[in-house]
Scaffold this active site. Structure first.
Site, PDB file in Angstrom:
ATOM      1  N   TRP A 199      13.429 -22.326   0.997  1.00  0.00           N
ATOM      2  CA  TRP A 199      12.771 -21.361   1.667  1.00  0.00           C
ATOM      3  C   TRP A 199      11.335 -22.060   1.920  1.00  0.00           C
ATOM      4  O   TRP A 199      10.754 -21.676   2.996  1.00  0.00           O
ATOM      5  CB  TRP A 199      12.461 -20.034   0.938  1.00  0.00           C
ATOM      6  CG  TRP A 199      13.950 -19.349   0.912  1.00  0.00           C
ATOM      7  CD1 TRP A 199      14.642 -19.064  -0.121  1.00  0.00           C
ATOM      8  CD2 TRP A 199      14.500 -18.691   2.225  1.00  0.00           C
ATOM      9  NE1 TRP A 199      15.765 -18.437   0.416  1.00  0.00           N
ATOM     10  CE2 TRP A 199      15.527 -17.879   1.725  1.00  0.00           C
ATOM     11  CE3 TRP A 199      13.849 -18.709   3.517  1.00  0.00           C
ATOM     12  CZ2 TRP A 199      16.343 -17.520   2.758  1.00  0.00           C
ATOM     13  CZ3 TRP A 199      14.756 -17.830   4.310  1.00  0.00           C
ATOM     14  CH2 TRP A 199      15.941 -17.229   3.921  1.00  0.00           C
ATOM     15  N   LYS A 240      14.964  -7.558  -2.318  1.00  0.00           N
ATOM     16  CA  LYS A 240      15.403  -8.172  -3.604  1.00  0.00           C
ATOM     17  C   LYS A 240      14.736  -7.225  -4.883  1.00  0.00           C
ATOM     18  O   LYS A 240      15.666  -6.984  -5.778  1.00  0.00           O
ATOM     19  CB  LYS A 240      14.807  -9.385  -3.837  1.00  0.00           C
ATOM     20  CG  LYS A 240      15.157 -10.503  -2.770  1.00  0.00           C
ATOM     21  CD  LYS A 240      14.702 -11.743  -2.867  1.00  0.00           C
ATOM     22  CE  LYS A 240      15.148 -12.503  -1.404  1.00  0.00           C
ATOM     23  NZ  LYS A 240      16.435 -12.948  -1.520  1.00  0.00           N
ATOM     24  N   ASP A 297       4.640 -17.057  -0.603  1.00  0.00           N
ATOM     25  CA  ASP A 297       5.958 -16.233  -0.452  1.00  0.00           C
ATOM     26  C   ASP A 297       6.456 -15.848  -1.885  1.00  0.00           C
ATOM     27  O   ASP A 297       7.042 -16.759  -2.447  1.00  0.00           O
ATOM     28  CB  ASP A 297       6.895 -17.068   0.350  1.00  0.00           C
ATOM     29  CG  ASP A 297       8.345 -16.416   0.564  1.00  0.00           C
ATOM     30  OD1 ASP A 297       8.549 -15.398   0.099  1.00  0.00           O
ATOM     31  OD2 ASP A 297       9.121 -17.074   1.187  1.00  0.00           O
TER      32      ASP A 297
END
Length: 359
Positions: free
Chosen positions: A102, A195, A171
């Site tokens: 990511w 999530k 992030d």
């Protein structure tokens, strides 16, 4: 209903009582004669839901008053572009810490929007750890340092946040509201809500108020943080269902003991699985440096792919779902987000123990 344990990396498991509460309101919200998600986003009923979700987000994560929280559609991936578009002015650059899949995605998108560079690259180490502060090379003129606090695919986590003399942008998609953070080091913390907090389709952006100002370049209105901030995340029709669900999950989190309880539970649940891995005499293995192991996404391998296939089949039979690792890395992965009950992790640990004994 025989409810199963969902270890998916996202969309992920949600608290059962929250799902049942939403179910009871879905057709007729508080006697209005229609559902919340059919109402105008200007309706008084939705306005109360919206403002409570914002207030709870700041309260539960113990966010200081100099920050605002924004609800923005598009998930974390849109923020890969919005951050550099809004923060980088003429002559400024940004450093990115490359810790895995990511982080690479954030860097690739940011390169199209501004002058960015790699302040540390974990590829040479096989993406097994995060850097120490001394290893992060911050250049002159750096506006911010971007980190991915927890790599969902690779199972890597920053055990401590860097302190390198420039503001951090993080992030935190797979750690959103799962751990305390030192807010004084940050300008922006963002993450997709699918999530730890709700359904897919939205990002929460915690932004220092002085940063949510007119960007240095012309931007489409939806891409501007100052527009979202000034309009209280109501610039356009917001993702009302996602926001309503997030508000309910935040109330559930507060009732469970808030961020302190989430952080404590995360450690307890992860320890159960890492114990099985470390005491398996090599039958299970985790490729991540022990200091940097994720508490949210426990990745592990078995001796060969055939055994991994049998293990995943055995897990499905026990109602332990979505344990297959990401297609880019293989293996197994157990995502232990806030709503994953300890009982589900205990069952998985028992399966790991039984499967090792039998094979």
């Amino acid at each position: 209903m025989n409810r199963k344990h969902n270890f998916c990396a996202g969309p992920s498991t949600l608290p059962l009582e929250v799902l049942e509460e939403m179910q009871s309101e879905l057709v007729d919200y508080q006697g209005a004669g229609l559902s919340l998600i059919e109402m105008s986003h200007r309706a008084l009923q939705y306005d109360a839901v919206h403002r409570q979700a914002k207030r709870l987000a700041l309260e539960v994560w113990e966010v200081p008053p100099e920050f605002d929280v924004l609800f923005i559609q598009g998930g974390a991936s849109l923020q890969f572009a919005m951050v550099p578009l809004n923060l980088l002015g003429a002559g400024q650059c940004a450093g990115y810490v490359d810790t895995g899949s990511w982080a690479k995605g954030a860097m690739a998108d940011a390169r199209t929007c501004g002058d960015i560079y790699s302040a540390w690259d974990g590829s040479a180490q096989g993406e097994r750890r995060v850097p120490d502060d001394a290893e992060i090379a911050v250049r002159d003129g750096t506006r911010y340092l971007h980190i991915t606090s927890n790599e969902t695919i690779d199972g890597i986590r920053f055990p401590e946040f860097p302190a390198v003399g420039v503001p951090l942008v993080a992030d935190m998609s797979s750690e959103l509201m799962a751990r305390r953070i030192p807010w004084e080091r940050f300008d922006i913390v963002y993450g997709g809500v699918q999530k730890n907090l709700g359904p897919a389709g939205m990002a929460m952006v915690f932004i220092r108020k002085e940063v949510a100002c007119e960007p240095a370049r012309p931007l489409a209105r939806y891409l501007r943080y100052d527009v979202h901030s000034s309009k209280e995340s109501l610039f356009n029709t917001p993702p009302m269902f996602a926001i309503a669900m997030v508000g309910k999950v935040l109330r559930w989190m507060r009732s469970q003991g808030g961020i302190e309880a989430m952080e404590r539970n995360a450690q307890v649940k992860a320890d159960l699985l890492y114990k099985e891995i470390d005491e398996s005499e090599g039958f299970y293995s985790c490729p991540v440096d022990a200091r940097c192991r994720s508490l949210m996404n426990v990745v592990f391998r078995l001796p060969d792919q055939a055994l991994e296939g049998r293990f995943l089949a055995a897990a499905d039979e026990r109602g332990l779902l979505n344990l297959k690792g990401h297609r880019s890395v293989g293996g197994c992965r157990a995502s232990l987000y806030n709503a994953m009950p300890r009982e589900g992790v205990v069952e998985l640990a028992e399966l790991m123990r039984d499967f090792r004994r039998d094979h």
